[in-house]
Design an enzyme around this catalytic site. Sequence first.
Site, PDB file in Angstrom:
ATOM      1  N   GLY A  75      25.639  22.620  61.304  1.00  0.00           N
ATOM      2  CA  GLY A  75      25.971  23.482  60.164  1.00  0.00           C
ATOM      3  C   GLY A  75      27.143  22.906  59.377  1.00  0.00           C
ATOM      4  O   GLY A  75      27.686  21.850  59.723  1.00  0.00           O
ATOM      5  N   GLY A  76      27.540  23.632  58.344  1.00  0.00           N
ATOM      6  CA  GLY A  76      28.586  23.150  57.439  1.00  0.00           C
ATOM      7  C   GLY A  76      29.896  22.842  58.144  1.00  0.00           C
ATOM      8  O   GLY A  76      30.500  21.786  57.933  1.00  0.00           O
TER       9      GLY A  76
ATOM     10  N   THR B  83      25.463  35.107  58.728  1.00  0.00           N
ATOM     11  CA  THR B  83      25.761  36.323  57.957  1.00  0.00           C
ATOM     12  C   THR B  83      24.451  37.038  57.637  1.00  0.00           C
ATOM     13  O   THR B  83      23.400  36.389  57.478  1.00  0.00           O
ATOM     14  CB  THR B  83      26.454  36.001  56.612  1.00  0.00           C
ATOM     15  OG1 THR B  83      25.649  35.070  55.886  1.00  0.00           O
ATOM     16  CG2 THR B  83      27.840  35.441  56.809  1.00  0.00           C
TER      17      THR B  83
ATOM     18  N   PHE C  10      33.918  43.591  52.065  1.00  0.00           N
ATOM     19  CA  PHE C  10      32.851  44.401  51.471  1.00  0.00           C
ATOM     20  C   PHE C  10      31.508  43.744  51.774  1.00  0.00           C
ATOM     21  O   PHE C  10      31.322  42.554  51.563  1.00  0.00           O
ATOM     22  CB  PHE C  10      33.068  44.466  49.944  1.00  0.00           C
ATOM     23  CG  PHE C  10      32.137  45.393  49.223  1.00  0.00           C
ATOM     24  CD1 PHE C  10      32.576  46.648  48.813  1.00  0.00           C
ATOM     25  CD2 PHE C  10      30.825  45.017  48.941  1.00  0.00           C
ATOM     26  CE1 PHE C  10      31.723  47.503  48.143  1.00  0.00           C
ATOM     27  CE2 PHE C  10      29.965  45.871  48.276  1.00  0.00           C
ATOM     28  CZ  PHE C  10      30.418  47.121  47.875  1.00  0.00           C
ATOM     29  N   GLY C  11      30.564  44.514  52.277  1.00  0.00           N
ATOM     30  CA  GLY C  11      29.230  43.975  52.546  1.00  0.00           C
ATOM     31  C   GLY C  11      29.107  43.268  53.887  1.00  0.00           C
ATOM     32  O   GLY C  11      28.070  42.671  54.186  1.00  0.00           O
TER      33      GLY C  11
ATOM     34  N   TYR D 113      29.536  41.469  60.241  1.00  0.00           N
ATOM     35  CA  TYR D 113      30.241  40.192  60.421  1.00  0.00           C
ATOM     36  C   TYR D 113      31.730  40.429  60.713  1.00  0.00           C
ATOM     37  O   TYR D 113      32.301  39.815  61.615  1.00  0.00           O
ATOM     38  CB  TYR D 113      30.055  39.391  59.139  1.00  0.00           C
ATOM     39  CG  TYR D 113      30.537  37.961  59.147  1.00  0.00           C
ATOM     40  CD1 TYR D 113      29.721  36.934  59.598  1.00  0.00           C
ATOM     41  CD2 TYR D 113      31.800  37.633  58.656  1.00  0.00           C
ATOM     42  CE1 TYR D 113      30.149  35.616  59.567  1.00  0.00           C
ATOM     43  CE2 TYR D 113      32.233  36.315  58.628  1.00  0.00           C
ATOM     44  CZ  TYR D 113      31.411  35.309  59.077  1.00  0.00           C
ATOM     45  OH  TYR D 113      31.839  34.004  59.042  1.00  0.00           O
TER      46      TYR D 113
HETATM   47  N1  CAA Z   1      34.858  45.005  46.574  1.00  0.00           N
HETATM   48  C1  CAA Z   1      34.613  46.207  46.023  1.00  0.00           C
HETATM   49  N2  CAA Z   1      33.446  46.541  45.459  1.00  0.00           N
HETATM   50  C2  CAA Z   1      32.498  45.611  45.444  1.00  0.00           C
HETATM   51  C3  CAA Z   1      32.667  44.332  46.015  1.00  0.00           C
HETATM   52  C4  CAA Z   1      33.903  44.067  46.582  1.00  0.00           C
HETATM   53  N3  CAA Z   1      34.180  42.857  47.137  1.00  0.00           N
HETATM   54  N4  CAA Z   1      31.540  43.639  45.873  1.00  0.00           N
HETATM   55  C5  CAA Z   1      30.654  44.435  45.239  1.00  0.00           C
HETATM   56  N5  CAA Z   1      31.247  45.621  44.970  1.00  0.00           N
HETATM   57  C6  CAA Z   1      30.666  46.754  44.288  1.00  0.00           C
HETATM   58  C7  CAA Z   1      30.008  46.308  42.998  1.00  0.00           C
HETATM   59  O1  CAA Z   1      30.970  46.236  41.986  1.00  0.00           O
HETATM   60  C8  CAA Z   1      28.988  47.403  42.791  1.00  0.00           C
HETATM   61  O2  CAA Z   1      29.657  48.544  42.282  1.00  0.00           O
HETATM   62  P1  CAA Z   1      28.855  49.577  41.334  1.00  0.00           P
HETATM   63  O3  CAA Z   1      27.673  50.059  42.117  1.00  0.00           O
HETATM   64  O4  CAA Z   1      29.870  50.639  41.069  1.00  0.00           O
HETATM   65  O5  CAA Z   1      28.479  48.754  40.153  1.00  0.00           O
HETATM   66  C9  CAA Z   1      28.552  47.752  44.193  1.00  0.00           C
HETATM   67  O6  CAA Z   1      29.610  47.305  45.064  1.00  0.00           O
HETATM   68  C10 CAA Z   1      27.252  47.079  44.602  1.00  0.00           C
HETATM   69  O7  CAA Z   1      27.476  45.675  44.542  1.00  0.00           O
HETATM   70  P2  CAA Z   1      26.281  44.692  44.376  1.00  0.00           P
HETATM   71  O8  CAA Z   1      25.470  45.030  43.180  1.00  0.00           O
HETATM   72  O9  CAA Z   1      26.809  43.306  44.505  1.00  0.00           O
HETATM   73  O10 CAA Z   1      25.376  45.082  45.636  1.00  0.00           O
HETATM   74  P3  CAA Z   1      24.305  44.190  46.270  1.00  0.00           P
HETATM   75  O11 CAA Z   1      23.551  45.023  47.262  1.00  0.00           O
HETATM   76  O12 CAA Z   1      23.527  43.458  45.250  1.00  0.00           O
HETATM   77  O13 CAA Z   1      25.153  43.108  47.066  1.00  0.00           O
HETATM   78  C11 CAA Z   1      26.527  42.290  48.741  1.00  0.00           C
HETATM   79  C12 CAA Z   1      26.056  43.536  48.028  1.00  0.00           C
HETATM   80  C13 CAA Z   1      25.332  41.591  49.415  1.00  0.00           C
HETATM   81  C14 CAA Z   1      27.507  42.686  49.810  1.00  0.00           C
HETATM   82  C15 CAA Z   1      27.142  41.324  47.700  1.00  0.00           C
HETATM   83  O14 CAA Z   1      28.172  42.024  47.034  1.00  0.00           O
HETATM   84  C16 CAA Z   1      27.724  40.106  48.360  1.00  0.00           C
HETATM   85  O15 CAA Z   1      27.005  39.173  48.689  1.00  0.00           O
HETATM   86  N6  CAA Z   1      29.039  40.099  48.535  1.00  0.00           N
HETATM   87  C17 CAA Z   1      29.720  38.967  49.202  1.00  0.00           C
HETATM   88  C18 CAA Z   1      29.932  39.283  50.632  1.00  0.00           C
HETATM   89  C19 CAA Z   1      30.782  38.197  51.194  1.00  0.00           C
HETATM   90  O16 CAA Z   1      31.929  38.002  50.846  1.00  0.00           O
HETATM   91  N7  CAA Z   1      30.225  37.440  52.138  1.00  0.00           N
HETATM   92  C20 CAA Z   1      30.956  36.351  52.703  1.00  0.00           C
HETATM   93  C21 CAA Z   1      29.963  35.323  53.160  1.00  0.00           C
HETATM   94  S1  CAA Z   1      30.763  33.808  53.605  1.00  0.00           S
HETATM   95  C22 CAA Z   1      31.454  34.128  55.078  1.00  0.00           C
HETATM   96  O17 CAA Z   1      31.304  35.154  55.640  1.00  0.00           O
HETATM   97  C23 CAA Z   1      32.262  32.998  55.660  1.00  0.00           C
HETATM   98  C24 CAA Z   1      33.556  33.463  56.104  1.00  0.00           C
HETATM   99  O18 CAA Z   1      33.778  33.606  57.320  1.00  0.00           O
HETATM  100  C25 CAA Z   1      34.636  33.704  55.138  1.00  0.00           C
END
Ligand code: CAA
Length: 247
Positions: free
Chosen positions: A13-14, A93, A149-150, A154
């Site tokens: 992986g990465g 994730t 968030f989301g 994880y």
């Molecule tokens: N904080 C607060 N609110 C947030 C937010 C955040 N970080 N991200 C999204 N929202 C809000 C949006 O503004 C939206 O608000 P409204 O409904 O009022 O418009 C609402 O939440 C829904 O957001 P989305 O339309 O984006 O919802 P979705 O279902 O399409 O996607 C999600 C949700 C999949 C969680 C997407 O936001 C996402 O992919 N977020 C990134 C998650 C993340 O950071 N993952 C890290 C992966 S890398 C990793 O994990 C490695 C590591 O160790 C660091």
Amino acid sequence: MNQRIAVVTGANGGLGESMCIAMCQQGHRVVGGFLPTDEAGAHEWQRRMKSEGYEIALYPLDVTDYDHCCSFISTVEQELGPIDILINNAGITRDAPLKRMLPQQWQAVLRTNLDSMYNMCQPVFEAMCSRGFGRIVNISSLNGEQGQFGQANYSAAKAGIYGFTKAIAKEGASKGVTVNAVSPGFIDTPMVRQIPENVLNAIIAGVPVGRLGQPEEISRAVAFLTAEDAGYITGTNISVNGGAYMS
Ligand code: CAA
């Protein structure tokens, strides 16, 4: 320099690739575990590594399955020798806001990211203790420290790694076995590149260093913790996140 056998889970992986390279550069015999469903990709990766001068022994490894981990470990020990360094890097994730998070998304992430810690450490730990040397590094995450968030699944799994790490660090401390965590922030890997662009841009804007990290910036911390002379560092966490979370 002592040549140790160093196991890296999620080797291709990465972050895993960079950890394998770092372990090779430390002079260790490096063993990578790869997801059994990705045999062709893993062997292609192994050939590329070899062409770049890095010899990695590669075995299938499903970190979610305790029996499979036990048989991986006994195969490595029979074919190559005792495992002195274990880097628990494999992780996935399955992001979704809690209201839409399915039980399967919760379970897959907990099994891969947290159960794997037990599944890999338990079968190697006693032998490390009886030989009087071991270095275990468990890869957690910025998002286990701060919550994301989301990522209820994880963040929970990655936070669980801290308790597990500290508990077994106490068990290994008097036996020469150190156990630590490394918590990467947002690093330029395929996992992070999957984040929607607008979300990722907002994340980067919140990182004081102002950019994604590079995999080598994580493996540097892993190499530090696995060194022969790192025996007084145990039960701790090194956060490598560009200042995104300061504890
Ligand atoms: N904080 C607060 N609110 C947030 C937010 C955040 N970080 N991200 C999204 N929202 C809000 C949006 O503004 C939206 O608000 P409204 O409904 O009022 O418009 C609402 O939440 C829904 O957001 P989305 O339309 O984006 O919802 P979705 O279902 O399409 O996607 C999600 C949700 C999949 C969680 C997407 O936001 C996402 O992919 N977020 C990134 C998650 C993340 O950071 N993952 C890290 C992966 S890398 C990793 O994990 C490695 C590591 O160790 C660091």
